[in-house]
Design a protein around this motif. Structure first.
Motif, PDB file in Angstrom:
ATOM      1  N   SER A 221      54.441 -14.053  74.151  1.00  0.00           N
ATOM      2  CA  SER A 221      54.760 -14.885  72.979  1.00  0.00           C
ATOM      3  C   SER A 221      55.433 -14.049  71.889  1.00  0.00           C
ATOM      4  O   SER A 221      55.017 -12.924  71.597  1.00  0.00           O
ATOM      5  CB  SER A 221      53.474 -15.506  72.421  1.00  0.00           C
ATOM      6  N   ASN A 222      56.466 -14.609  71.301  1.00  0.00           N
ATOM      7  CA  ASN A 222      57.182 -13.926  70.224  1.00  0.00           C
ATOM      8  C   ASN A 222      56.446 -14.151  68.900  1.00  0.00           C
ATOM      9  O   ASN A 222      56.300 -15.282  68.444  1.00  0.00           O
ATOM     10  CB  ASN A 222      58.617 -14.471  70.125  1.00  0.00           C
ATOM     11  N   VAL A 223      55.959 -13.060  68.284  1.00  0.00           N
ATOM     12  CA  VAL A 223      55.196 -13.176  67.042  1.00  0.00           C
ATOM     13  C   VAL A 223      55.680 -12.132  66.032  1.00  0.00           C
ATOM     14  O   VAL A 223      56.382 -11.176  66.378  1.00  0.00           O
ATOM     15  CB  VAL A 223      53.683 -12.975  67.296  1.00  0.00           C
ATOM     16  N   GLU A 224      55.281 -12.342  64.781  1.00  0.00           N
ATOM     17  CA  GLU A 224      55.614 -11.394  63.710  1.00  0.00           C
ATOM     18  C   GLU A 224      54.388 -10.546  63.378  1.00  0.00           C
ATOM     19  O   GLU A 224      53.281 -11.074  63.238  1.00  0.00           O
ATOM     20  CB  GLU A 224      56.066 -12.148  62.468  1.00  0.00           C
ATOM     21  N   ILE A 225      54.578  -9.235  63.272  1.00  0.00           N
ATOM     22  CA  ILE A 225      53.495  -8.340  62.868  1.00  0.00           C
ATOM     23  C   ILE A 225      53.407  -8.365  61.339  1.00  0.00           C
ATOM     24  O   ILE A 225      54.339  -7.943  60.651  1.00  0.00           O
ATOM     25  CB  ILE A 225      53.743  -6.904  63.360  1.00  0.00           C
ATOM     26  N   PRO A 226      52.308  -8.840  60.765  1.00  0.00           N
ATOM     27  CA  PRO A 226      52.207  -8.959  59.293  1.00  0.00           C
ATOM     28  C   PRO A 226      51.698  -7.648  58.669  1.00  0.00           C
ATOM     29  O   PRO A 226      51.444  -6.660  59.362  1.00  0.00           O
ATOM     30  CB  PRO A 226      51.178 -10.067  59.138  1.00  0.00           C
ATOM     31  N   THR A 227      51.520  -7.658  57.387  1.00  0.00           N
ATOM     32  CA  THR A 227      50.880  -6.537  56.701  1.00  0.00           C
ATOM     33  C   THR A 227      49.435  -6.433  57.176  1.00  0.00           C
ATOM     34  O   THR A 227      48.732  -7.449  57.276  1.00  0.00           O
ATOM     35  CB  THR A 227      50.910  -6.751  55.183  1.00  0.00           C
ATOM     36  N   PHE A 228      48.984  -5.223  57.492  1.00  0.00           N
ATOM     37  CA  PHE A 228      47.623  -5.065  58.004  1.00  0.00           C
ATOM     38  C   PHE A 228      47.052  -3.725  57.558  1.00  0.00           C
ATOM     39  O   PHE A 228      47.772  -2.815  57.126  1.00  0.00           O
ATOM     40  CB  PHE A 228      47.596  -5.162  59.540  1.00  0.00           C
ATOM     41  N   LYS A 229      45.741  -3.610  57.683  1.00  0.00           N
ATOM     42  CA  LYS A 229      45.033  -2.367  57.366  1.00  0.00           C
ATOM     43  C   LYS A 229      44.653  -1.689  58.672  1.00  0.00           C
ATOM     44  O   LYS A 229      44.068  -2.331  59.562  1.00  0.00           O
ATOM     45  CB  LYS A 229      43.784  -2.643  56.542  1.00  0.00           C
ATOM     46  N   GLY A 230      44.974  -0.423  58.810  1.00  0.00           N
ATOM     47  CA  GLY A 230      44.677   0.307  60.043  1.00  0.00           C
ATOM     48  C   GLY A 230      43.187   0.340  60.340  1.00  0.00           C
ATOM     49  O   GLY A 230      42.364   0.603  59.461  1.00  0.00           O
ATOM     50  N   SER A 231      42.821   0.075  61.571  1.00  0.00           N
ATOM     51  CA  SER A 231      41.406   0.011  61.943  1.00  0.00           C
ATOM     52  C   SER A 231      40.738   1.377  61.881  1.00  0.00           C
ATOM     53  O   SER A 231      39.530   1.468  61.620  1.00  0.00           O
ATOM     54  CB  SER A 231      41.261  -0.573  63.354  1.00  0.00           C
ATOM     55  N   GLU A 232      41.495   2.427  62.101  1.00  0.00           N
ATOM     56  CA  GLU A 232      40.926   3.772  62.070  1.00  0.00           C
ATOM     57  C   GLU A 232      41.178   4.460  60.735  1.00  0.00           C
ATOM     58  O   GLU A 232      40.271   5.024  60.126  1.00  0.00           O
ATOM     59  CB  GLU A 232      41.518   4.618  63.207  1.00  0.00           C
ATOM     60  N   SER A 233      42.425   4.425  60.260  1.00  0.00           N
ATOM     61  CA  SER A 233      42.787   5.150  59.036  1.00  0.00           C
ATOM     62  C   SER A 233      42.422   4.402  57.766  1.00  0.00           C
ATOM     63  O   SER A 233      42.191   5.004  56.718  1.00  0.00           O
ATOM     64  CB  SER A 233      44.288   5.446  59.033  1.00  0.00           C
ATOM     65  N   GLY A 234      42.351   3.072  57.841  1.00  0.00           N
ATOM     66  CA  GLY A 234      42.111   2.270  56.653  1.00  0.00           C
ATOM     67  C   GLY A 234      43.349   2.153  55.773  1.00  0.00           C
ATOM     68  O   GLY A 234      43.295   1.541  54.703  1.00  0.00           O
ATOM     69  N   LYS A 235      44.438   2.700  56.225  1.00  0.00           N
ATOM     70  CA  LYS A 235      45.685   2.659  55.471  1.00  0.00           C
ATOM     71  C   LYS A 235      46.347   1.296  55.640  1.00  0.00           C
ATOM     72  O   LYS A 235      46.317   0.707  56.719  1.00  0.00           O
ATOM     73  CB  LYS A 235      46.611   3.762  55.969  1.00  0.00           C
TER      74      LYS A 235
END
Length: 441
Positions: A221-235
């Motif tokens: 499926s074609n999707v857009e990657i939104p703004t997110f917080k890194g699961s490991e870095s928290g960045k």
């Protein structure tokens, strides 16, 4: 001539006691007194006390002290006759039973028998014991199963989440993780030896009052990657409008980014996350003795190892994994594969949630152990929520549920484009816990 045989003569005077020829009656003659040893007095029995029964008449006895027909026997003489008194027994009853509980006995010496068992009390005690045992087994099983859950996904790290709707939404993911598999198992299951893990299947299961709905999300499926917080870095990583295949989100930052991407592109809030790998999937199938499927058309696939004939058949763990992974043997590729995955998972749930599995510990514990060992869930997942998900999956094939693919409007090369209007309507119906009327591909 002697008419008397055996030395008998006419002189009957020689035969005292046999009659006499004399016309005069014989005089009374005293019998010799036989001295008997005085009888030992009976030792009185203590409990229970009962009224004494007067001795019965002794009748004629020529051994009395006066040697005649006197009425006073020798006080030291034991005649040996039973007086009718019974010692060591209960008092006579009015039910007609004699000593020892024998029917028809007199009222002089009734021996009371063992009291009849109280079956009501025994049944109550037995039922109480059974309840205690069942509760103990259930509680110990709960804590055993709960300790096996791998609560590794933290949904609190997901940002900018949509509002919750009615019902519960589960994101179910089948990964190609080879974790815990030996080289022999990888070869037998044809999984390869790629490092890391990727998603092989993704589904949204909605459980609500209008029945369960299972929606497959094609991995392409074609999707857009939104703004997110890194699961490991928290960045925080700002969204740039980047378009990718849905399974790329999982590969980039794991389950948290996958949940964030699904919520952003659908507007549907995910309440729980459930993931299972290749090894655990095959072990569950083998633990329940296989899954019966009706395959409408024969197909083969060298990459997955699938080789199936048409008709009803029981698939073991290896065959089941090949069935849900096959895509190149179908004209619809990933869309046809998602339909097979839905069909198989619904059959697996339906055939596992049966009395023969739940009641039988020799099937229940291996099945739970095989699934829970490789199952990864979110931190808020309870066994109760997991069980609800499982029975909702079963309900999909029970006539109360709906299964479908995410509506597709076209493609951009190898990426499948969702039909935005239909997706919006679908999400609205799920959020309002309404009967789904939207159809998918």
């Amino acid at each position: 001539m002697n008419d008397w045989p055996d030395r008998r003569t006419g002189d009957r005077s020689e035969r005292y006691g046999r009659g006499s020829a004399s016309p005069q009656p014989e005089s009374a003659r005293s019998m010799p007194h036989i001295q008997r040893r005085p009888a030992q007095p009976r030792r009185p029995q203590t409990p229970p006390q009962r009224p004494q029964v007067p001795p019965q008449s002794q009748g004629y006895d020529d051994r009395y002290q006066d040697g005649g027909y006197g009425n006073s026997p020798d006080p030291g003489y034991d005649s040996g006759y039973n007086t009718g008194q019974v010692y060591g027994s209960g008092s006579g009853g009015s039910d007609g039973r004699g000593g020892g509980g024998r029917p028809g006995g007199g009222d002089g010496g009734y021996v009371q028998g063992r009291p009849a068992p109280d079956w009501r009390r025994r049944i109550k005690l037995g039922a109480l014991t059974l309840v205690v045992v069942v509760l103990a087994v259930s509680i110990s099983t709960y804590f055993w199963a709960d300790s096996k859950l791998k609560r590794e996904v933290d949904l609190s790290k997901v940002i900018d989440r949509p509002e919750s709707g009615d019902g519960t939404n589960y994101l179910i993911v089948g990964s190609d993780s080879r974790e815990g598999m030996s080289d022999e198992e990888k070869k037998r299951l044809r999984t390869g030896s790629a490092e890391g893990k990727r998603t092989d299947s993704m589904m949204i299961l909605h459980d609500g009052s209008s029945g369960p709905t299972l929606v497959s999300l094609p991995r392409d499926s074609n999707v857009e990657i939104p703004t997110f917080k890194g699961s490991e870095s928290g960045k925080t990583f700002q969204g740039t409008g980047r378009q990718v295949k849905l399974n790329a989100a999982y590969a980039e930052d794991g389950p948290e980014l996958l949940v964030r991407t699904v919520e952003f592109n659908t507007g549907l809030r995910i309440d729980h996350y459930v993931e299972i790998g290749f090894g655990g999937f095959a072990k569950i199938v083998d633990a329940i003795g296989g899954v019966e499927l009706d395959i409408p058309k024969a197909f083969k696939d060298k990459k997955s190892g699938a080789d199936f004939k048409a008709g009803k058949q029981t698939l073991n763990g290896e065959q089941s994994l090949a069935f849900v992974r096959t895509r190149y043997a179908f004209a619809g590729s990933d869309l046809d594969r998602t339909k097979n995955q839905q069909k198989f998972l619904a059959a697996l749930a339906s055939q596992t949630a049966t009395p023969s599995t739940i009641i039988n510990p020799f099937k229940l514990y291996p099945t739970m152990g095989a699934g829970l060992d490789t199952l990864i869930v979110d931190k808020d997942m309870s066994l109760w929520s997991l069980a609800n998900m499982f029975f909702a999956m079963k309900g999909v094939t029970g006539g109360d549920g709906t299964s479908m693919n995410m509506p597709i409007s076209g493609s951009t090369g190898s990426n499948l484009v969702w039909d935005k209007a239909k997706v919006k309507q679908l999400v609205q119906q799920l959020n309002n816990d309404e009967k789904v009327t939207v159809t998918g591909n």
